[in-house]
Design a protein around this motif. Sequence first.
Motif, PDB file in Angstrom:
ATOM      1  N   PRO A   1       0.805  -1.214   0.000  1.00 55.68           N
ATOM      2  CA  PRO A   1       0.000   0.000   0.000  1.00 55.68           C
ATOM      3  C   PRO A   1       0.839   1.265   0.000  1.00 55.68           C
ATOM      4  CG  PRO A   1       0.002  -1.022   2.178  1.00 55.68           C
ATOM      5  CD  PRO A   1       0.643  -1.997   1.224  1.00 55.68           C
ATOM      6  N   TYR A   2       2.154   1.128   0.279  1.00 56.37           N
ATOM      7  CA  TYR A   2       3.020   2.290   0.288  1.00 56.37           C
ATOM      8  C   TYR A   2       3.575   2.613  -1.098  1.00 56.37           C
ATOM      9  CZ  TYR A   2       3.002   1.550   5.321  1.00 56.37           C
ATOM     10  OH  TYR A   2       2.617   1.374   6.615  1.00 56.37           O
ATOM     11  N   ASP A   3       3.407   1.720  -2.053  1.00 55.40           N
ATOM     12  CA  ASP A   3       3.976   1.957  -3.376  1.00 55.40           C
ATOM     13  C   ASP A   3       3.283   3.133  -4.051  1.00 55.40           C
ATOM     14  OD1 ASP A   3       5.860  -0.092  -3.393  1.00 55.40           O
ATOM     15  OD2 ASP A   3       4.316  -1.561  -3.889  1.00 55.40           O
ATOM     16  N   ARG A   4       4.067   4.071  -4.532  1.00 61.13           N
ATOM     17  CA  ARG A   4       3.508   5.236  -5.214  1.00 61.13           C
ATOM     18  C   ARG A   4       3.200   4.882  -6.653  1.00 61.13           C
ATOM     19  NH1 ARG A   4       7.853   9.534  -4.829  1.00 61.13           N
ATOM     20  NH2 ARG A   4       6.307  10.719  -5.975  1.00 61.13           N
ATOM     21  N   LYS A   5       2.155   5.492  -7.185  1.00 61.35           N
ATOM     22  CA  LYS A   5       1.725   5.182  -8.549  1.00 61.35           C
ATOM     23  C   LYS A   5       2.274   6.181  -9.568  1.00 61.35           C
ATOM     24  CE  LYS A   5      -0.666   1.935  -6.635  1.00 61.35           C
ATOM     25  NZ  LYS A   5      -0.129   0.575  -6.639  1.00 61.35           N
ATOM     26  N   ASP A   6       2.989   7.219  -9.096  1.00 62.35           N
ATOM     27  CA  ASP A   6       3.462   8.253 -10.013  1.00 62.35           C
ATOM     28  C   ASP A   6       4.929   8.080 -10.372  1.00 62.35           C
ATOM     29  OD1 ASP A   6       4.331   8.798  -7.460  1.00 62.35           O
ATOM     30  OD2 ASP A   6       4.263  10.974  -7.712  1.00 62.35           O
ATOM     31  N   VAL A   7       5.455   6.877 -10.170  1.00 62.62           N
ATOM     32  CA  VAL A   7       6.843   6.602 -10.522  1.00 62.62           C
ATOM     33  C   VAL A   7       6.891   5.445 -11.496  1.00 62.62           C
ATOM     34  CG1 VAL A   7       7.793   7.495  -8.366  1.00 62.62           C
ATOM     35  CG2 VAL A   7       7.077   5.128  -8.493  1.00 62.62           C
TER      36      VAL A   7
ATOM     37  N   THR B   1      15.801   3.649 -15.006  1.00 58.21           N
ATOM     38  CA  THR B   1      14.751   4.458 -15.627  1.00 58.21           C
ATOM     39  C   THR B   1      14.463   5.653 -14.728  1.00 58.21           C
ATOM     40  OG1 THR B   1      13.738   2.564 -16.730  1.00 58.21           O
ATOM     41  CG2 THR B   1      12.368   4.509 -16.429  1.00 58.21           C
ATOM     42  N   PRO B   2      14.695   6.872 -15.191  1.00 53.51           N
ATOM     43  CA  PRO B   2      14.540   8.040 -14.318  1.00 53.51           C
ATOM     44  C   PRO B   2      13.078   8.368 -14.049  1.00 53.51           C
ATOM     45  CG  PRO B   2      15.075   8.741 -16.545  1.00 53.51           C
ATOM     46  CD  PRO B   2      15.181   7.246 -16.534  1.00 53.51           C
ATOM     47  N   SER B   3      12.793   8.832 -12.840  1.00 56.33           N
ATOM     48  CA  SER B   3      11.457   9.310 -12.504  1.00 56.33           C
ATOM     49  C   SER B   3      11.268  10.717 -13.061  1.00 56.33           C
ATOM     50  CB  SER B   3      11.274   9.336 -10.984  1.00 56.33           C
ATOM     51  OG  SER B   3      12.085  10.355 -10.414  1.00 56.33           O
ATOM     52  N   ASP B   4      10.040  11.142 -13.097  1.00 56.75           N
ATOM     53  CA  ASP B   4       9.745  12.501 -13.544  1.00 56.75           C
ATOM     54  C   ASP B   4      10.427  13.523 -12.634  1.00 56.75           C
ATOM     55  OD1 ASP B   4       8.186  11.412 -15.544  1.00 56.75           O
ATOM     56  OD2 ASP B   4       6.284  11.726 -14.492  1.00 56.75           O
ATOM     57  N   ALA B   5      10.471  13.236 -11.337  1.00 54.75           N
ATOM     58  CA  ALA B   5      11.088  14.169 -10.393  1.00 54.75           C
ATOM     59  C   ALA B   5      12.580  14.321 -10.667  1.00 54.75           C
ATOM     60  CB  ALA B   5      10.865  13.689  -8.966  1.00 54.75           C
ATOM     61  N   LEU B   6      13.270  13.220 -10.965  1.00 52.87           N
ATOM     62  CA  LEU B   6      14.688  13.309 -11.283  1.00 52.87           C
ATOM     63  C   LEU B   6      14.904  14.106 -12.562  1.00 52.87           C
ATOM     64  CD1 LEU B   6      17.673  12.583 -10.913  1.00 52.87           C
ATOM     65  CD2 LEU B   6      17.218  10.428 -12.113  1.00 52.87           C
ATOM     66  N   VAL B   7      14.127  13.816 -13.578  1.00 54.98           N
ATOM     67  CA  VAL B   7      14.261  14.543 -14.848  1.00 54.98           C
ATOM     68  C   VAL B   7      14.046  16.040 -14.635  1.00 54.98           C
ATOM     69  CG1 VAL B   7      13.300  14.846 -17.156  1.00 54.98           C
ATOM     70  CG2 VAL B   7      13.629  12.537 -16.247  1.00 54.98           C
TER      71      VAL B   7
ATOM     72  N   MET C   1      19.615  12.681 -17.880  1.00 62.36           N
ATOM     73  CA  MET C   1      20.068  13.902 -18.550  1.00 62.36           C
ATOM     74  C   MET C   1      19.565  13.970 -19.980  1.00 62.36           C
ATOM     75  SD  MET C   1      23.850  13.980 -16.752  1.00 62.36           S
ATOM     76  CE  MET C   1      24.623  15.201 -17.814  1.00 62.36           C
ATOM     77  N   ASP C   2      19.508  12.828 -20.651  1.00 65.99           N
ATOM     78  CA  ASP C   2      18.938  12.805 -22.005  1.00 65.99           C
ATOM     79  C   ASP C   2      17.474  13.235 -21.973  1.00 65.99           C
ATOM     80  OD1 ASP C   2      21.325  11.965 -23.096  1.00 65.99           O
ATOM     81  OD2 ASP C   2      20.762   9.848 -23.193  1.00 65.99           O
ATOM     82  N   ALA C   3      16.735  12.706 -21.005  1.00 66.74           N
ATOM     83  CA  ALA C   3      15.316  13.047 -20.902  1.00 66.74           C
ATOM     84  C   ALA C   3      15.113  14.504 -20.514  1.00 66.74           C
ATOM     85  CB  ALA C   3      14.641  12.137 -19.873  1.00 66.74           C
ATOM     86  N   ALA C   4      16.105  15.085 -19.833  1.00 65.55           N
ATOM     87  CA  ALA C   4      16.017  16.483 -19.411  1.00 65.55           C
ATOM     88  C   ALA C   4      16.528  17.444 -20.477  1.00 65.55           C
ATOM     89  CB  ALA C   4      16.811  16.670 -18.120  1.00 65.55           C
ATOM     90  N   GLY C   5      16.852  16.946 -21.663  1.00 64.16           N
ATOM     91  CA  GLY C   5      17.336  17.795 -22.737  1.00 64.16           C
ATOM     92  C   GLY C   5      18.801  18.171 -22.603  1.00 64.16           C
ATOM     93  N   ARG C   6      19.553  17.354 -21.866  1.00 61.91           N
ATOM     94  CA  ARG C   6      20.972  17.639 -21.657  1.00 61.91           C
ATOM     95  C   ARG C   6      21.851  16.584 -22.334  1.00 61.91           C
ATOM     96  NH1 ARG C   6      21.785  18.385 -15.349  1.00 61.91           N
ATOM     97  NH2 ARG C   6      23.948  18.349 -16.074  1.00 61.91           N
TER      98      ARG C   6
END
Length: 359
Positions: free
Chosen positions: A8-14, A33-39, A70-75
């Motif tokens: 029940p602690y697993d987040r669904k937004d990662v 695989t990077p999360s949205d927060a890391l990107v 970094m690739d996903a962040a445009g770097r």
Amino acid sequence: MTSVVASPYDRKDVHVTVQAFAGEAELEDVLTTPSDALVADLAQGSGDLVILGAGGKMGPTLAVLARRGMDAAGRGSDQVHAVSRFGDGAVRDRLEAAGVRVVSFDLIENDDFSALPDAPNVVFMVGAKFGASTAPSWAWEVNAALPDRVARRYRDSAIAVMSTGNVYPFVTAASGGASEDVAPAPIGEYAQSCLGRERVFEFGAQERGTRVSIIRLNYAIDLRYGVLADIASAVHAGQPVSVATATVNVVWQGYANEVVLRSIAHASSDVFTVNLTGPEILSVAAVARRFGELLGRDVDLIDEPQPTALLNDSRRCMALFGYPSVAADTLIALQAAWVEAGHPMSAKPTKWAVRDGRF
């Protein structure tokens, strides 16, 4: 893939999917695989990243995660430099295939660091733990003397420094773990030299204005190694499990790597320190019994539980970086499935239950 019970602690937004892994390739894909927060955090930064000690247990997945993030962040034009001796050619090949620039360099044998790549962002992951009790001078060289040379070479960079919860005193589970405000009280040469590492980087911050973040980790779970791998392997093999150290912290390595990278943005000449572990304090006996259920094995618990252990309070980490993408009960199920499937193990025990500081 075979489904396992989700927490029940697993987040669904990662990005992590709570399922058993088919093998190493799939495990590494999820770990990197990077999360949205890391990107989002990486998109606010710029410049190359140097990872010193990238050939160790966490380094390869951290390097690939950084490259993909970094690739996903445009770097895409910023380089990720993985620095290590790279005795394992397979690790080197895997990093190069992922777009990481590999730099073969022995940080101990070389006194001149000018050949190392310049970068505004650095992760320091070099450490000596096992054998510290029999060769303490080696532990101090790697853990405390080497950091001075690194701090001077990268004085103008932001440096994320990997450390350990071993610098803290043993505490009770009822305390919730040692917070960052608890005074260090390291037991044994390994833990003392790790505090030495921290102090050397702190000196660089105070004297030269180097921006530093210190990450005190207890204990990363990769499935191929870690506390859960040690306990699960013992249960699977019918070996006894000591509960003298009765409680423990663990954290998913994918999350741990993300925190290390995201901590760079918090690096400061005032020195930013954060405990990195999961929010749960686990009962070793309960974990062993759960492995017994999942693996269909009888469980032999030995030794008398002691009232204290090395435990971290990770509330600062949770507040800044969110909760781990995989909670402890799910990690236990994943670990059991990994062991039962006979997937590769690193054969590098953590010695997490050692109580006298002798590794």
